[in-house]
Design a protein around this motif. Sequence first.
Motif, short mmCIF file in Angstrom:
data_model
loop_
_atom_site.label_atom_id
_atom_site.label_comp_id
_atom_site.label_asym_id
_atom_site.label_seq_id
_atom_site.Cartn_x
_atom_site.Cartn_y
_atom_site.Cartn_z
N GLY A 91 0.85 -1.18 0.00
CA GLY A 91 0.00 0.00 0.00
C GLY A 91 0.88 1.23 0.00
O GLY A 91 2.10 1.15 -0.11
N GLY A 136 -4.45 3.84 8.82
CA GLY A 136 -5.62 3.21 8.21
C GLY A 136 -6.73 4.20 7.94
O GLY A 136 -7.39 4.14 6.90
N ALA A 146 -6.07 6.21 4.82
CA ALA A 146 -6.43 5.45 3.62
C ALA A 146 -7.95 5.40 3.45
O ALA A 146 -8.47 5.64 2.34
CB ALA A 146 -5.86 4.03 3.71
N ALA A 147 -8.67 5.12 4.52
CA ALA A 147 -10.14 4.99 4.45
C ALA A 147 -10.81 6.29 4.01
O ALA A 147 -11.84 6.26 3.32
CB ALA A 147 -10.69 4.55 5.80
N ALA A 196 -0.52 1.63 4.29
CA ALA A 196 -1.91 1.19 4.39
C ALA A 196 -2.55 1.10 3.02
O ALA A 196 -2.28 1.93 2.14
CB ALA A 196 -2.71 2.14 5.27
N LYS A 197 -3.38 0.07 2.86
CA LYS A 197 -4.16 -0.03 1.63
C LYS A 197 -5.56 -0.53 1.98
O LYS A 197 -5.75 -1.28 2.95
CB LYS A 197 -3.49 -0.92 0.60
N ILE A 198 -6.50 -0.10 1.18
CA ILE A 198 -7.89 -0.53 1.35
C ILE A 198 -8.02 -1.90 0.70
O ILE A 198 -7.60 -2.11 -0.43
CB ILE A 198 -8.85 0.48 0.68
N THR A 221 -8.99 -1.87 5.94
CA THR A 221 -7.64 -1.58 5.48
C THR A 221 -6.67 -2.58 6.09
O THR A 221 -6.94 -3.18 7.13
CB THR A 221 -7.18 -0.17 5.90
#
Length: 134
Positions: A5, A37, A40-41, A73-75, A85
């Motif tokens: 991410g 997180g 990212a969100a 972080a990645k979704i 995430t």
Amino acid sequence: MKNMGEPRIKIVAMPSDTNPAGNIFGGWILSQIDLAGAIAARELAPIRVVTISMKEVIFKEPVFIGDIVSCYAKITQVGQTSITTVVKVVVQRLNSQGFCECVPVTTAEVTYVSVDEKGNKKLIDKDLKRLHGF
């Protein structure tokens, strides 16, 4: 760092962040995970998100004063109002030979809910979902 991410937070661990043993306090790391997180969100819920769960977090390595802490972080999943995430924490530190090394510390799955200004659940915009591949 492939598939981790985007880097969401990069911060130096400071003496004020230590536990009684002199290592960086796990609660401080958890708060960095939560922030990364949420950043990212908010790509899918730009008004506001709240944390609803954080799955098991296992600390594989300690974090020391002066370590550069990076949270990627990645979704991974999107529902009607929820966003999941994955956050990976890696530190950069000098090894005994004086070279910089990257040390994986922990990974967490964190779920958020999109809410409006009053804290009520808010549907995630379908166009934003599509734009991000969900």
